[in-house]
Design a protein around this motif. Structure first.
Motif, short mmCIF file in Angstrom:
data_model
loop_
_atom_site.label_atom_id
_atom_site.label_comp_id
_atom_site.label_asym_id
_atom_site.label_seq_id
_atom_site.Cartn_x
_atom_site.Cartn_y
_atom_site.Cartn_z
N HIS A 163 -10.20 -2.18 -6.90
CA HIS A 163 -8.96 -2.32 -6.93
C HIS A 163 -7.98 -1.97 -7.95
O HIS A 163 -6.90 -2.33 -7.95
N ARG A 222 0.20 -4.33 3.39
CA ARG A 222 0.27 -2.91 2.80
C ARG A 222 1.44 -2.04 2.91
O ARG A 222 1.53 -1.80 4.25
N GLN A 247 1.14 -1.03 -9.49
CA GLN A 247 2.01 -1.65 -8.58
C GLN A 247 2.76 -2.73 -9.03
O GLN A 247 3.51 -3.23 -8.36
N LYS A 284 0.23 4.36 -8.51
CA LYS A 284 -1.05 3.97 -8.64
C LYS A 284 -1.94 4.81 -9.71
O LYS A 284 -1.22 5.78 -10.22
N GLU A 339 -4.68 0.12 -8.11
CA GLU A 339 -3.25 -0.66 -7.57
C GLU A 339 -2.65 -1.30 -8.53
O GLU A 339 -1.37 -1.59 -8.57
#
Length: 167
Positions: A66, A87, A72, A31, A69
C-alpha cells in the motif's frame, strides 16, 4: 522510492486521477505510479485485477504494501480525504455503480478515506459484482462511524500492510 520507480519503468513517479469525494465533489487524488504509462490509453476506466499486466514489477510491491497510497497524505492535509472512510472512486465508475446500486451515493455523505472498513474486511473489487459486499461495508461505516471504529480500522490496516495483503 522515486529513484526505484524511474529504474523500474518509464514514466512519471506520481499519478493523479479524478475521484469523487464528500458530497459528490470531484478532486485529484495522488498516488505513486504502479502501472505502465498509458495503462488506459483508450480512455476507458478499468478495474485492476490480480496478475494485471499493466502493473509494473515495482508496482506489485507498492500495491501489496500500500505504499503507492502514501502521497494521499497530501489529499488528507488538503481536506479532500480523511484517514478512514470509504475509498473514493472515479467519476465514470460512480455513474456505473449508482445506476446499479441506488444506495451508492450515500457513501459521499462522509469524507473518503485512505483506508476503510471495506479495505480491511473485503478484497479488491474487480467488477460490479464485487461491489455488493464492499458497498455493504462502506454503508455500515457511514451509519456507525465513531472514533473507536476509526481506531480499530487503522489498527487492522496496519496488520494488512505488514502482511502485504494489498493486490
Amino acid at each position: 522510492m522515486a529513484l526505484l520507480l524511474k529504474l523500474d519503468s518509464r514514466g512519471p513517479v506520481f499519478h493523479t486521477q479524478v475521484r469523487v469525494g464528500l458530497d459528490g465533489r470531484p478532486f485529484s487524488i495522488y498516488k505513486l505510479r504502479s502501472m505502465v504509462p498509458c495503462a488506459e490509453e483508450d480512455g476507458l476506466p478499468r478495474w485492476t485485477y490480480c496478475g494485471d499486466p499493466r502493473v509494473t514489477r515495482l508496482g506489485r510491491l507498492l500495491r501489496a504494501s500500500h505504499l503507492d497510497e502514501m502521497p494521499q497524505a497530501i489529499n488528507i492535509l488538503r481536506g479532500d480525504m480523511s484517514l478512514v472512510g470509504p475509498r473514493p472512486e472515479r467519476p465514470e465508475l460512480v455513474g456505473l455503480l449508482t445506476a446499479e446500486f441506488s444506495s451508492f451515493p450515500q457513501r459521499h455523505s462522509v469524507r473518503p478515506g485512505l483506508t476503510g472498513l471495506a479495505q480491511v474486511r473485503h478484497c479488491y473489487t474487480t467488477s460490479v459484482a464485487d461491489w455488493h459486499q464492499k458497498l455493504d461495508y462502506d454503508l455500515d461505516y457511514v451509519r456507525r462511524a465513531t472514533c473507536l471504529t476509526d481506531v480499530r480500522i487503522l489498527l487492522a490496516t496496519v496488520v494488512e500492510v505488514v502482511r502485504f495483503k494489498g493486490m
